[in-house]
Design a protein around this motif. Sequence first.
Motif, PDB file in Angstrom:
ATOM      1  N   GLY A   1      16.246  20.271 -74.999  1.00 47.55           N
ATOM      2  CA  GLY A   1      15.565  19.224 -74.262  1.00 47.55           C
ATOM      3  C   GLY A   1      14.165  18.910 -74.752  1.00 47.55           C
ATOM      4  N   HIS A   2      13.727  19.538 -75.838  1.00 44.18           N
ATOM      5  CA  HIS A   2      12.407  19.230 -76.393  1.00 44.18           C
ATOM      6  C   HIS A   2      12.447  17.794 -76.920  1.00 44.18           C
ATOM      7  CE1 HIS A   2       9.017  19.199 -79.129  1.00 44.18           C
ATOM      8  NE2 HIS A   2       8.544  20.236 -78.458  1.00 44.18           N
ATOM      9  N   PRO A   3      11.602  16.892 -76.410  1.00 43.32           N
ATOM     10  CA  PRO A   3      11.730  15.463 -76.735  1.00 43.32           C
ATOM     11  C   PRO A   3      11.700  15.131 -78.229  1.00 43.32           C
ATOM     12  CG  PRO A   3      10.130  15.784 -74.974  1.00 43.32           C
ATOM     13  CD  PRO A   3      10.515  17.143 -75.465  1.00 43.32           C
ATOM     14  N   GLU A   4      10.761  15.688 -78.965  1.00 45.29           N
ATOM     15  CA  GLU A   4      10.674  15.355 -80.395  1.00 45.29           C
ATOM     16  C   GLU A   4      11.826  15.970 -81.189  1.00 45.29           C
ATOM     17  OE1 GLU A   4       6.613  14.871 -78.647  1.00 45.29           O
ATOM     18  OE2 GLU A   4       8.109  16.470 -78.567  1.00 45.29           O
ATOM     19  N   ASN A   5      12.246  17.177 -80.805  1.00 44.13           N
ATOM     20  CA  ASN A   5      13.379  17.799 -81.477  1.00 44.13           C
ATOM     21  C   ASN A   5      14.653  17.015 -81.198  1.00 44.13           C
ATOM     22  OD1 ASN A   5      15.735  20.146 -81.180  1.00 44.13           O
ATOM     23  ND2 ASN A   5      14.470  20.297 -83.017  1.00 44.13           N
ATOM     24  N   GLU A   6      14.825  16.571 -79.974  1.00 42.18           N
ATOM     25  CA  GLU A   6      15.995  15.761 -79.630  1.00 42.18           C
ATOM     26  C   GLU A   6      15.977  14.437 -80.397  1.00 42.18           C
ATOM     27  OE1 GLU A   6      18.597  16.743 -77.833  1.00 42.18           O
ATOM     28  OE2 GLU A   6      17.691  18.661 -77.318  1.00 42.18           O
ATOM     29  N   ARG A   7      14.799  13.827 -80.522  1.00 39.43           N
ATOM     30  CA  ARG A   7      14.681  12.575 -81.269  1.00 39.43           C
ATOM     31  C   ARG A   7      15.047  12.791 -82.736  1.00 39.43           C
ATOM     32  NH1 ARG A   7      15.745   7.532 -81.795  1.00 39.43           N
ATOM     33  NH2 ARG A   7      14.260   6.363 -83.051  1.00 39.43           N
ATOM     34  N   CYS A   8      14.544  13.864 -83.322  1.00 41.61           N
ATOM     35  CA  CYS A   8      14.880  14.156 -84.722  1.00 41.61           C
ATOM     36  C   CYS A   8      16.381  14.364 -84.886  1.00 41.61           C
ATOM     37  CB  CYS A   8      14.120  15.389 -85.203  1.00 41.61           C
ATOM     38  SG  CYS A   8      12.372  15.118 -85.497  1.00 41.61           S
ATOM     39  N   ASP A   9      16.994  15.072 -83.961  1.00 42.08           N
ATOM     40  CA  ASP A   9      18.440  15.289 -84.026  1.00 42.08           C
ATOM     41  C   ASP A   9      19.185  13.963 -83.959  1.00 42.08           C
ATOM     42  OD1 ASP A   9      20.784  17.169 -83.988  1.00 42.08           O
ATOM     43  OD2 ASP A   9      21.116  16.162 -82.069  1.00 42.08           O
TER      44      ASP A   9
END
Length: 164
Positions: A144-152
Amino acid sequence: MTTDDESKNAQPESLRRVQLYTDGACSGNPGPGGWAFVLRDVQSKKEREGSGAERETTNNRMELRAVIEGLKVLSRPCHVGLYADSQYVLKGLKEWMANWKKNGWRRKDGSKWVEVKNADLWQELDRLKNIHKISFHHIKGHSGHPENERCDQLAVAAYQNGSW
């Protein structure tokens, strides 16, 4: 005192601070893969995203490419907070790379020496690492980490929409 995490060429107090979030994804291993980054200037809060894909690759190669491509965007030495969910990338940078270099980009496998996997990307990352002061931060993937989710999302979209 200079550590492995610091640039040998720049004065840390004069460096621009950025946050680099990265991720790689692969459908099959090997298979089609994608990489992505979100780069944020800490002062201005401006962000830049980047992504790309390869037809036949591995997840580890895509994790490395994400970091390399994010660092290549920087036009001058910076203090980079690197945020990644890949222990392979983070441990490689912090723990393993110095010995790999010392041993000619080889590592021990039992009683024999073998070439480090992805040595071409590790060598490029080593070159870029020496330009910047980098601090390392592990993010748990798919948490649920926003930037990690965006990168994924960007990495998956890149290989799904790949125009090879």
